[in-house]
Design a protein around this motif. Structure first.
Motif, PDB file in Angstrom:
ATOM      1  N   ASN A  85       0.829  -1.210   0.000  1.00 15.67           N
ATOM      2  CA  ASN A  85       0.000   0.000   0.000  1.00 15.67           C
ATOM      3  C   ASN A  85       0.855   1.250   0.000  1.00 15.67           C
ATOM      4  N   ALA A  86       1.959   1.202   0.757  1.00 14.02           N
ATOM      5  CA  ALA A  86       2.856   2.365   0.810  1.00 14.02           C
ATOM      6  C   ALA A  86       3.499   2.611  -0.544  1.00 14.02           C
ATOM      7  N   GLN A  87       3.663   1.541  -1.321  1.00 13.26           N
ATOM      8  CA  GLN A  87       4.283   1.687  -2.630  1.00 13.26           C
ATOM      9  C   GLN A  87       3.300   2.157  -3.686  1.00 13.26           C
ATOM     10  N   THR A  88       2.021   2.035  -3.432  1.00 11.88           N
ATOM     11  CA  THR A  88       1.028   2.412  -4.426  1.00 11.88           C
ATOM     12  C   THR A  88       0.262   3.665  -4.050  1.00 11.88           C
ATOM     13  N   GLU A  89       0.006   3.890  -2.787  1.00  7.33           N
ATOM     14  CA  GLU A  89      -0.726   5.074  -2.351  1.00  7.33           C
ATOM     15  C   GLU A  89       0.254   6.123  -1.839  1.00  7.33           C
ATOM     16  N   PRO A  90       0.321   7.293  -2.476  1.00  2.27           N
ATOM     17  CA  PRO A  90       1.256   8.331  -2.025  1.00  2.27           C
ATOM     18  C   PRO A  90       0.977   8.731  -0.583  1.00  2.27           C
ATOM     19  N   ARG A  91       2.021   8.752   0.206  1.00  3.89           N
ATOM     20  CA  ARG A  91       1.906   9.168   1.599  1.00  3.89           C
ATOM     21  C   ARG A  91       3.279   9.615   2.082  1.00  3.89           C
ATOM     22  N   GLY A  92       3.302  10.344   3.176  1.00  7.95           N
ATOM     23  CA  GLY A  92       4.564  10.796   3.747  1.00  7.95           C
ATOM     24  C   GLY A  92       4.852  12.252   3.413  1.00  7.95           C
ATOM     25  N   THR A  93       6.058  12.690   3.752  1.00  9.21           N
ATOM     26  CA  THR A  93       6.461  14.089   3.603  1.00  9.21           C
ATOM     27  C   THR A  93       7.345  14.278   2.384  1.00  9.21           C
ATOM     28  N   ILE A  94       7.083  15.356   1.622  1.00  9.79           N
ATOM     29  CA  ILE A  94       7.914  15.739   0.483  1.00  9.79           C
ATOM     30  C   ILE A  94       8.520  17.101   0.779  1.00  9.79           C
ATOM     31  N   ARG A  95       9.836  17.200   0.655  1.00 13.96           N
ATOM     32  CA  ARG A  95      10.515  18.480   0.841  1.00 13.96           C
ATOM     33  C   ARG A  95      10.773  19.108  -0.530  1.00 13.96           C
ATOM     34  N   VAL A  96      10.253  20.323  -0.713  1.00 14.43           N
ATOM     35  CA  VAL A  96      10.300  21.012  -2.003  1.00 14.43           C
ATOM     36  C   VAL A  96      10.943  22.376  -1.817  1.00 14.43           C
ATOM     37  N   VAL A  97      11.743  22.789  -2.798  1.00 17.78           N
ATOM     38  CA  VAL A  97      12.282  24.152  -2.840  1.00 17.78           C
ATOM     39  C   VAL A  97      11.781  24.797  -4.121  1.00 17.78           C
ATOM     40  N   CYS A  98      11.239  26.010  -4.018  1.00 16.11           N
ATOM     41  CA  CYS A  98      10.624  26.673  -5.165  1.00 16.11           C
ATOM     42  C   CYS A  98      11.003  28.150  -5.189  1.00 16.11           C
ATOM     43  N   PRO A  99      11.322  28.713  -6.377  1.00 15.64           N
ATOM     44  CA  PRO A  99      11.591  30.148  -6.477  1.00 15.64           C
ATOM     45  C   PRO A  99      10.381  30.966  -6.032  1.00 15.64           C
ATOM     46  N   VAL A 100      10.654  32.150  -5.529  1.00 20.43           N
ATOM     47  CA  VAL A 100       9.606  32.975  -4.922  1.00 20.43           C
ATOM     48  C   VAL A 100       8.473  33.267  -5.902  1.00 20.43           C
ATOM     49  N   THR A 101       8.792  33.786  -7.072  1.00 15.20           N
ATOM     50  CA  THR A 101       7.745  34.176  -8.015  1.00 15.20           C
ATOM     51  C   THR A 101       6.927  32.989  -8.467  1.00 15.20           C
ATOM     52  N   LEU A 102       7.558  31.859  -8.708  1.00 11.30           N
ATOM     53  CA  LEU A 102       6.842  30.666  -9.149  1.00 11.30           C
ATOM     54  C   LEU A 102       5.881  30.191  -8.058  1.00 11.30           C
ATOM     55  N   ALA A 103       6.309  30.280  -6.801  1.00 14.22           N
ATOM     56  CA  ALA A 103       5.450  29.863  -5.695  1.00 14.22           C
ATOM     57  C   ALA A 103       4.281  30.814  -5.513  1.00 14.22           C
ATOM     58  N   SER A 281       9.879   7.532  -3.915  1.00 12.21           N
ATOM     59  CA  SER A 281       8.646   7.195  -3.214  1.00 12.21           C
ATOM     60  C   SER A 281       7.435   7.530  -4.082  1.00 12.21           C
ATOM     61  N   PRO A 282       6.316   6.832  -3.855  1.00 16.82           N
ATOM     62  CA  PRO A 282       5.100   7.173  -4.599  1.00 16.82           C
ATOM     63  C   PRO A 282       4.673   8.616  -4.410  1.00 16.82           C
ATOM     64  N   ALA A 283       4.942   9.190  -3.238  1.00 13.51           N
ATOM     65  CA  ALA A 283       4.552  10.585  -2.990  1.00 13.51           C
ATOM     66  C   ALA A 283       5.318  11.531  -3.910  1.00 13.51           C
ATOM     67  N   VAL A 284       6.637  11.351  -3.987  1.00 10.50           N
ATOM     68  CA  VAL A 284       7.446  12.216  -4.853  1.00 10.50           C
ATOM     69  C   VAL A 284       7.052  12.021  -6.312  1.00 10.50           C
ATOM     70  N   ARG A 285       6.823  10.781  -6.704  1.00 12.60           N
ATOM     71  CA  ARG A 285       6.426  10.505  -8.085  1.00 12.60           C
ATOM     72  C   ARG A 285       5.093  11.187  -8.407  1.00 12.60           C
ATOM     73  N   SER A 286       4.154  11.114  -7.470  1.00  8.55           N
ATOM     74  CA  SER A 286       2.846  11.733  -7.701  1.00  8.55           C
ATOM     75  C   SER A 286       2.980  13.251  -7.817  1.00  8.55           C
ATOM     76  N   PHE A 287       3.895  13.842  -7.041  1.00  6.15           N
ATOM     77  CA  PHE A 287       4.080  15.293  -7.089  1.00  6.15           C
ATOM     78  C   PHE A 287       4.685  15.714  -8.427  1.00  6.15           C
ATOM     79  N   LEU A 288       5.674  14.969  -8.908  1.00  4.13           N
ATOM     80  CA  LEU A 288       6.273  15.287 -10.205  1.00  4.13           C
ATOM     81  C   LEU A 288       5.256  15.126 -11.331  1.00  4.13           C
ATOM     82  N   ASP A 289       4.448  14.075 -11.266  1.00  5.98           N
ATOM     83  CA  ASP A 289       3.411  13.882 -12.274  1.00  5.98           C
ATOM     84  C   ASP A 289       2.402  15.029 -12.231  1.00  5.98           C
ATOM     85  N   PHE A 290       2.071  15.466 -11.029  1.00  7.48           N
ATOM     86  CA  PHE A 290       1.128  16.579 -10.874  1.00  7.48           C
ATOM     87  C   PHE A 290       1.690  17.864 -11.479  1.00  7.48           C
TER      88      PHE A 290
END
Length: 320
Positions: A85-103, A281-290
């Motif tokens: 389930n952990a491998q298929t359902e995204p869960r957990g914490t993702i650490r992201v860094v984003c430029p100010v204007t883009l955010a 992780s599935p969470a990071v993969r889901s974020f990149l796909d998003f």
């Protein structure tokens, strides 16, 4: 410590009614199954099975032991299911860094969609324009806007969109100083900029005929934040190159006027970088796909929002 596999093997023998049936189910010779159960009894120092020529039956202690073996098997299956389930359902914490204007513009407007879609995921986003070492600082994904992807080194790159910019000024500034029609007239306008060297800002432009030139001008106001510069432009302090998604609404309602729409600047590439695809992780993969799904849609919607001011491919998003 006893071999837990032998406990599972014992349960299989009892439930299937014999060594031969258990061996067929497990792909093992009957003799090997029998030896392992015998070895388990020897290790425990008790008889678990009563053997006759016709059937096997459990001893009293064997019945008790079987219940523990079955509970062990169920726990092992539950553990495997949890991992699956952990491998298929995204869960957990993702650490992201984003430029100010883009955010503050594109990404900030769609993050609620991602969080609603994946309720088990938690985002920790650092909003700044500094270059981070993803591995050293434990960052999962960094968003960047660069003129080239070659500076990403060994990181994996996911290209998301092109960054478009437009040269804009307020009606008040143009009323005060006139509307320019040539590069020379543009250079004489009051201006604001992200940076300048010895008081001079410059940008490389390409004419509609493909001729390149370097436009130099002297900004009256320098600030390393695009939203701050936008306020200055709206206030009539000077012209500025801004990302089109920051000023489409103001172009539509007349608060800003676009200048020299036929000239272009180098392409800025919006992209995400991450350390590796292996073990992602599935969470990071889901974020990149998003990001790949929504960021181009957002910028395209903003670019198409006004037919009155269709943006020419002016590229000049400041490298971050």
């Amino acid at each position: 410590m006893q071999d837990l596999n032998d406990m599972l093997l014992f349960a299989e023998v009892v439930e299937r009614g014999g060594f031969a049936a258990a061996g067929r189910a497990l792909g093992m010779p009957k003799s090997r199954v029998s030896r392992r159960v015998a070895g388990l009894e020897a290790q425990l120092g008790v008889r678990l099975l009563q053997r006759t020529t016709r059937k096997l039956s459990l001893t009293d202690v064997g019945e008790t032991y079987l219940r523990h073996c079955q509970a062990l098997r169920e726990s092992a299956q539950a553990a495997a299911d949890a991992v699956a389930n952990a491998q298929t359902e995204p869960r957990g914490t993702i650490r992201v860094v984003c430029p100010v204007t883009l955010a503050q513009t594109v990404l900030g407007g769609v993050m609620s969609i991602y969080l609603a879609r994946y309720p088990q995921v938690r985002i920790e986003m650092e909003v700044n324009n500094r270059v981070v070492d993803l591995v050293q600082e434990g960052v999962d994904v960094a968003l960047r806007v660069r003129l080239t992807l070659e500076t990403s080194g060994s990181l994996i790159v996911k290209r998301l969109d092109d960054a478009h910019s437009v040269l804009v000024a307020s009606p008040a500034l143009l009323e005060r100083q006139g509307t320019p029609t040539t590069l020379e007239e543009v250079a004489r306008l009051d201006s604001v900029a992200m940076s300048a060297t010895d008081g001079v800002a410059s940008i490389r432009l390409t004419s509609p005929q493909g001729r390149e030139t370097l436009l130099q001008y002297h900004p009256r106001y320098i600030a390393d934040d695009l939203l701050t510069l936008k306020f200055a432009v709206l206030g009539g302090s000077g012209m500025c190159w801004l990302p089109d998604y920051m000023c489409e609404a103001e172009l539509r309602n007349g608060q800003l006027v676009r200048l020299l729409p036929d000239w272009t600047t180098p392409v800025g590439v919006v992209h995400a970088v991450f350390p590796s695809r292996r073990g992602m992780s599935p969470a990071v993969r889901s974020f990149l796909d998003f990001l790949g799904e929504y960021m181009p849609m957002c910028s395209e919607a903003q670019r198409n929002a006004s037919e009155e001011h269709p943006p020419a491919p002016l590229r000049g998003f400041p490298p971050l």
